[in-house]
Motif scaffolding. Structure first.
Motif, PDB file in Angstrom:
ATOM      1  N   PRO A  89      48.018  91.532  21.812  1.00 17.95           N
ATOM      2  CA  PRO A  89      48.607  92.142  20.608  1.00 17.95           C
ATOM      3  C   PRO A  89      50.041  91.668  20.345  1.00 17.95           C
ATOM      4  O   PRO A  89      50.394  91.385  19.186  1.00 17.95           O
ATOM      5  N   ALA A  90      50.839  91.515  21.396  1.00 18.64           N
ATOM      6  CA  ALA A  90      52.223  91.047  21.195  1.00 18.64           C
ATOM      7  C   ALA A  90      52.210  89.607  20.690  1.00 18.64           C
ATOM      8  O   ALA A  90      53.008  89.225  19.819  1.00 18.64           O
ATOM      9  N   GLN A  91      51.288  88.808  21.210  1.00 16.97           N
ATOM     10  CA  GLN A  91      51.209  87.415  20.746  1.00 16.97           C
ATOM     11  C   GLN A  91      50.749  87.349  19.288  1.00 16.97           C
ATOM     12  O   GLN A  91      51.189  86.488  18.523  1.00 16.97           O
ATOM     13  N   MET A  92      49.879  88.288  18.924  1.00 17.22           N
ATOM     14  CA  MET A  92      49.428  88.334  17.521  1.00 17.22           C
ATOM     15  C   MET A  92      50.611  88.631  16.601  1.00 17.22           C
ATOM     16  O   MET A  92      50.760  88.007  15.546  1.00 17.22           O
ATOM     17  N   GLU A  93      51.463  89.556  17.025  1.00 15.15           N
ATOM     18  CA  GLU A  93      52.663  89.886  16.231  1.00 15.15           C
ATOM     19  C   GLU A  93      53.475  88.618  15.971  1.00 15.15           C
ATOM     20  O   GLU A  93      53.947  88.392  14.861  1.00 15.15           O
ATOM     21  N   GLN A  94      53.607  87.825  17.033  1.00 17.00           N
ATOM     22  CA  GLN A  94      54.379  86.589  16.934  1.00 17.00           C
ATOM     23  C   GLN A  94      53.781  85.650  15.879  1.00 17.00           C
ATOM     24  O   GLN A  94      54.504  85.084  15.076  1.00 17.00           O
ATOM     25  N   VAL A  95      52.470  85.531  15.890  1.00 18.10           N
ATOM     26  CA  VAL A  95      51.813  84.633  14.924  1.00 18.10           C
ATOM     27  C   VAL A  95      51.970  85.184  13.506  1.00 18.10           C
ATOM     28  O   VAL A  95      52.214  84.442  12.554  1.00 18.10           O
ATOM     29  N   LEU A  96      51.857  86.502  13.364  1.00 17.56           N
ATOM     30  CA  LEU A  96      51.937  87.100  12.022  1.00 17.56           C
ATOM     31  C   LEU A  96      53.308  86.874  11.390  1.00 17.56           C
ATOM     32  O   LEU A  96      53.429  86.808  10.164  1.00 17.56           O
ATOM     33  N   ARG A  97      54.332  86.741  12.226  1.00 17.11           N
ATOM     34  CA  ARG A  97      55.684  86.502  11.695  1.00 17.11           C
ATOM     35  C   ARG A  97      55.782  85.132  11.018  1.00 17.11           C
ATOM     36  O   ARG A  97      56.715  84.859  10.293  1.00 17.11           O
ATOM     37  N   GLN A  98      54.798  84.268  11.281  1.00 16.08           N
ATOM     38  CA  GLN A  98      54.881  82.913  10.719  1.00 16.08           C
ATOM     39  C   GLN A  98      54.125  82.763   9.408  1.00 16.08           C
ATOM     40  O   GLN A  98      53.807  81.642   9.001  1.00 16.08           O
TER      41      GLN A  98
END
Ligand code: AGP
Length: 610
Positions: free
Chosen positions: A443-452
């Motif tokens: 989930p934290a990695q998904m957040e990172q991708v969504l920021r892009q």
């Protein structure tokens, strides 16, 4: 897919029903209508197109009364038109229906022979004629008339009926298509799905196959096929009605893309024990002896859920070393599938109402297999038919294009893979731990991708002008390529193909030229050099490559016009990350082209007909 809403009680019934229909718009529809029993008897208003057309008509000519039924129609028999819109009526009886009457031609011929005249091309109108005739014969008993009518009808239905002769009553019946009953004080509600009535009541129950319900101000009474009263306590719905709203996003799909880290975290929550290196799967009773006795797992699903199944095959085969087949439910049900008591059939469905998947479950059970499901909707038809269900906790998914359902299905499949591995002894607690830690980190990695998100815009602008787009992926990323292509075609109406990267040379390479954007998922995983080779092949033929690459991988990035980065992640889990830029891509292409993102043409959220 058609939507039904009904209300009987002291509130302005038309407002309640139209408000409910609005909440069912996500199901897809081409016309809408409402029937009311008021002081002057039965009145009906119907309009082709969006609900707004019906609302405008009602503003011009308001309908009032204490008992109303309404419908959003998704055409199956007869084109979308005012005449074919439901409710259909005959001599003071009005009916709304979701499903298909298979013997409608015969019934229509019979009725025509008796002098009946039909006003629409629909199969549903038959119901109004048969019920009206049965009421005349049966002394105005509406439920008996419905029961008599259903005996003559072959097919699937969820239906609701009102009659001028029974002004404070709605009778509803169900076979295969869903119907939810909502309980109030001095009032009662009915709908195809919970969001339609959530504003008014949180106490609901589901009508089961073959049951009939009477709704009136005094409450709801359910009868089984033999006419015996069924006692069923309503259950309390926890979802907030706000959860079904857009929450400031332009579209539900956009909101749902952003909900994924939360949805995946919720799906994992309470199911992982790092200490024990194990997983608890509430709802799936899997014992070591049972699992060790299995010869294979057969996954059945449609569309995006089928793509999740393809990822699930990689996960389960790798973690639990058992053979997994992934079948399109619509094909499986009509072949002579090899499943038996040593097969575990796993149905994957967001809605839990997909007719083909439900039929595949029934067929598997008929052949002796045990069937379990991964589903997002508690109490839906598929979980009700299965021997156990692992629920994803995505919350209501309104956009027709599935996003958070997909990633939560992947999380659930990974949990299942670890569980099966532990039970089969292919994973020790020690070996399971790093897998579970990696999942917890997603989930934290998904957040990172969504920021892009903004990084996708140049690709979206290019693809929005294309006629076709090719998506390529290898191994774990092959289902992601299929899913990326499905997303793009369903909401932007651009033709897109997903292909296994290694298959490009066997055909699609002929399509490559400067007009065909190629989106390659080229994350650093085993054999990824071969995918880099495919990118070179595209470039050598004048094609333009856009890529999803692992963060810091300058080599892969250098082969693409635009590279979208995702953090490093084990290959089995990386589809949960690599799909995100592709969801953004399809979303922005559709938005740039101005299509109806949440309700794309010809599609339905929940496909309850085959
Ligand atoms: C997904 O974007 C599609 N709208 C569709 O393929 C969907 O996944 C399919 O109809 C299956 O639905 P289910 O998961 O509700 O069974």
């Amino acid at each position: 897919m058609c939507g039904i809403v009904g209300y009987v009680g002291p509130r302005p019934s038309v407002d309640v029903v139209v408000g409910g229909l609005r909440k069912l718009e996500y199901r897809g529809y081409d016309s809408a209508g409402v029937a009311v029993i008021g002081p002057g008897g039965l009145t009906i208003s119907r309009a082709k197109g969006k609900l707004k057309n019906l609302v405008d008509r009602l503003a011009e000519k308001p309908l009032t009364g204490r008992t109303a039924i309404g419908h959003t129609r998704w055409a199956t028999h007869g084109r979308p038109s005012d005449e074919n819109a439901h409710p259909h009526s005959y001599k003071g009886v009005a009916v709304v229906h979701n499903g298909i009457i298979e013997n409608h031609m015969e019934l229509k011929a019979e009725l025509t022979g008796k002098g009946h005249k039909f006003a629409s091309e629909t199969d549903t109108e038959i119901f109004a004629h048969l019920i009206s005739d049965a009421m005349i014969k049966g002394g105005d008993d509406l439920s008996q008339a419905v029961r008599d009518t259903l005996k003559q009808v072959k097919g699937t239905y969820a239906m609701a009926v009102v009659s001028e002769k029974r002004p404070n009553e709605i009778v509803a019946a169900k076979n295969a298509s869903p119907l939810v009953l909502g309980y109030g004080v001095g009032e009662a509600f009915l709908a195809s799905d919970v969001p339609a009535i959530l504003e008014h009541t949180r106490e609901v129950s589901y009508l089961e196959e073959g049951e009939l319900a009477h709704l009136g101000p005094e409450g709801i009474r359910i009868e089984n096929e033999r006419g015996e009263t069924v006692t069923r306590a309503p259950h309390h719905v926890e979802w907030s009605s706000v959860a079904a709203e857009k929450d400031g996003h332009k579209h539900f799909m956009h909101k749902e893309i952003f909900e994924q880290p939360r949805a995946v975290a919720d799906t994992i929550r309470g199911r992982i024990s790092l200490e024990q290196g194990d997983v608890t799967l509430d709802g799936l009773e899997l014992t070591e002896a049972y699992v060790k006795g299995l010869s294979k797992i057969t996954i059945v699903a449609c569309g995006t859920s089928w793509h999740a199944g393809l990822c699930g095959r990689n996960m389960i085969e790798s973690l639990a070393r058992i053979q997994v087949e992934v079948e399109l439910a619509s094909e499986f049900r009509y072949r002579d599938p090899l499943v038996d008591e040593k097969t575990l059939v796993l149905a994957i469905s967001q809605s839990g109402e997909t007719a083909d998947t439900l039929a595949a479950v029934k067929e598997s059970k008929r052949r002796g297999a045990r069937a379990v499901s991964i589903c997002n909707v508690i109490g839906a038809s598929i979980p009700r038919d299965c021997d156990g269900t692992l629920y994803t906790r995505a919350g209501p998914e309104i956009g027709v294009a599935s996003t958070k359902a997909f990633t939560t299905q992947l999380a659930a499949l990974f949990l299942l893979g670890v569980k099966l591995g532990r039970l089969r002894g292919t994973l020790s607690a020690e070996q399971a731990r790093p897998h579970l830690e990696a999942l917890r980190h997603v989930p934290a990695q998904m957040e990172q991708v969504l920021r892009q998100e903004p990084a996708v815009m140049p690709v979206a602008k290019r693809c929005a002008k294309a006629r076709d787009v090719l998506f390529l992926g290898r191994n774990s990323q092959h289902p992601v390529a299929l899913e990326g292509a499905l997303k793009l075609k369903e909401i932007s109406y651009i033709h897109a193909e997903g292909y296994a990267a290694g298959e490009m040379k066997h055909g699609p390479i002929a399509l490559i030229d400067e007009n065909l954007p190629v989106v390659v998922i080229a994350t650093k995983e085993p054999h990824y050099e071969k995918t880099l080779g495919n990118m070179e092949e595209v470039k050598a033929r004048g094609g333009e490559v856009f890529a999803v690459v692992s963060e810091g991988d300058n080599l892969a990035a250098s082969l693409a016009s635009v590279a979208l980065c995702v953090p490093a992640c084990p290959p089995l889990l990386s589809p949960l990350l690599t799909i995100l830029p592709l969801q953004f891509l399809s979303y922005h292409v559709a938005d740039l082209r101005g299509t109806d993102v949440d309700q794309p043409r010809n599609l339905a959220k929940s496909v309850t007909v085959e």
